[in-house]
Enzyme design. Structure first.
Site, PDB file in Angstrom:
ATOM      1  N   CYS A  86       0.839  -1.200   0.000  1.00  0.00           N
ATOM      2  CA  CYS A  86       0.000   0.000   0.000  1.00  0.00           C
ATOM      3  C   CYS A  86       0.879   1.258   0.000  1.00  0.00           C
ATOM      4  O   CYS A  86       1.514   1.559  -0.986  1.00  0.00           O
ATOM      5  CB  CYS A  86      -0.975  -0.043   1.169  1.00  0.00           C
ATOM      6  SG  CYS A  86      -2.402   1.057   0.950  1.00  0.00           S
ATOM      7  N   HIS A 181      -3.568  -5.545   0.715  1.00  0.00           N
ATOM      8  CA  HIS A 181      -2.960  -5.982   1.979  1.00  0.00           C
ATOM      9  C   HIS A 181      -2.924  -7.507   2.059  1.00  0.00           C
ATOM     10  O   HIS A 181      -3.924  -8.142   2.396  1.00  0.00           O
ATOM     11  CB  HIS A 181      -3.739  -5.416   3.165  1.00  0.00           C
ATOM     12  CG  HIS A 181      -3.567  -3.943   3.340  1.00  0.00           C
ATOM     13  ND1 HIS A 181      -2.540  -3.397   4.078  1.00  0.00           N
ATOM     14  CD2 HIS A 181      -4.279  -2.896   2.838  1.00  0.00           C
ATOM     15  CE1 HIS A 181      -2.633  -2.068   4.038  1.00  0.00           C
ATOM     16  NE2 HIS A 181      -3.674  -1.748   3.290  1.00  0.00           N
ATOM     17  N   GLU A 183      -1.505  -9.237   4.302  1.00  0.00           N
ATOM     18  CA  GLU A 183      -1.442  -9.677   5.691  1.00  0.00           C
ATOM     19  C   GLU A 183      -2.807  -9.930   6.317  1.00  0.00           C
ATOM     20  O   GLU A 183      -2.896 -10.575   7.369  1.00  0.00           O
ATOM     21  CB  GLU A 183      -0.662  -8.660   6.538  1.00  0.00           C
ATOM     22  CG  GLU A 183      -1.364  -7.330   6.740  1.00  0.00           C
ATOM     23  CD  GLU A 183      -1.098  -6.321   5.650  1.00  0.00           C
ATOM     24  OE1 GLU A 183      -1.257  -5.119   5.904  1.00  0.00           O
ATOM     25  OE2 GLU A 183      -0.741  -6.741   4.521  1.00  0.00           O
TER      26      GLU A 183
END
Length: 325
Positions: A86, A181, A183
């Protein structure tokens, strides 16, 4: 212990994302040691840490702001793989000669990403293929800027409907950036993407396991056990030994941030325990002088490598036991 569980490690530079801790958790779950440092850490500290790869986290700032946070230049000169997530993608692109602009169409939440070019980061990773055998990923977005010009050496890998540049790659330098993202669990293949970066691209070995961490902690205790006598020595020299019923030091297999010289360090913690009791069925913590505790703390920190914090246990029995188990 036949292997150093900290040798293969990654560095995460934090730009203020709410997900930075989650990035670290995912990498450690993969089995690789990592640390989170602020984005403005010194280049010397990064060089001394010797990471095998670097992750640039997301963050609330905009890379279109010339005064915004930037990655230290050494990140791109160390010849180690870099993954920008990002904002990490945006600042990497901007710092390496690309252009980032505010996006008219912001994306927050679920998005579909089409993989339009081969990349080591995504090879064989896909959620589905359409009728034309195009590969797609289901991801989680959170951004308001977009890359409109790629830096030299980078190629576009994946767009979304509103973000023409959602993933980029410089395969020669092993620099990668993703707008989404990986994660978060809402990115279905996020763990696989991180695993590919950490284990394959960065060539880290999965040594950071519960069993290895425990074994490493035990070895450290064995190595330093002679120095744990500091507490008892000082009790004797201050004529306090006979005033306590039991005293000992406890090595805690957890790390906390400390400052050694001018550098931040994540190092181990030691707890001191001293009690007064008659029958050992109940006990109160020994009210040792502050000056005494300060001296013991300074000796332990200065004489035992890897310790940066000493705490004193002021729990009575009950509810706590005298021993630590």
């Amino acid at each position: 212990m036949t292997q150093d569980i900290h040798q293969h490690r990654l560095l995460i530079l934090d730009f203020g994302s709410q997900y930075t801790q989650l990035i670290a958790r995912r990498i450690r779950e993969i089995g690789v040691y990592c640390e989170i440092w602020p984005w403005d850490v010194t280049e010397q500290e990064i060089a001394e840490f010797k990471p095998q790869g670097i992750v640039l986290s997301g963050g609330p700032e905009s890379a279109t702001n010339d005064e915004g946070p930037k990655a230290p230049e050494i990140v791109f000169d160390m010849q180690v793989p870099v993954l920008g997530i990002c904002y990490g993608l945006h600042t990497m692109a901007a710092q390496l000669g690309g252009v980032v602009e505010p996006s008219d169409e912001k994306e927050f939440g679920y998005a579909e990403v089409e993989l339009v070019a081969p990349s080591a980061l995504f090879d064989g990773i896909t959620d589905r293929q359409d009728s034309a055998e195009n590969a797609w990923l289901d991801v989680w977005m959170s951004h308001g800027d977009k890359v409109v010009k790629l830096p030299q050496g980078f190629a576009p890998v994946a767009p979304t409907a509103s973000a023409p540049v959602c993933a980029i790659a410089d395969e020669e330098r092993h620099f990668y950036g993703v707008q989404f993202h990986p994660e978060v669990t809402h990115t279905a293949k996020g763990e696989e993407i991180l695993r590919r970066f950490v284990l394959d691209i960065c060539a880290c070995e999965a040594r950071w396991t519960a069993a290895n961490i425990i074994e490493d902690a035990i070895e450290r205790v064995r190595r330093d056990v002679g120095n744990d006598h500091i507490f008892i020595e000082e009790l004797r020299s201050h004529n306090l030994y006979d005033k306590v019923s039991q005293a000992f030091a406890v090595f805690l297999p957890v790390k906390s941030v400390g400052v050694v010289g001018d550098q931040r360090r994540y190092e181990w913690v030691v707890a001191l325990r001293a009690v007064e009791t008659v029958d050992f069925m109940t006990a109160i913590w020994a009210r040792l002088p502050y000056e005494f505790l300060e001296k013991v703390s300074l000796r332990i920190i200065n004489e035992i490598s890897g310790i940066s914090r000493v705490v004193y246990d002021i729990s009575g029995k009950p509810p706590a036991t005298i021993e630590w188990e």
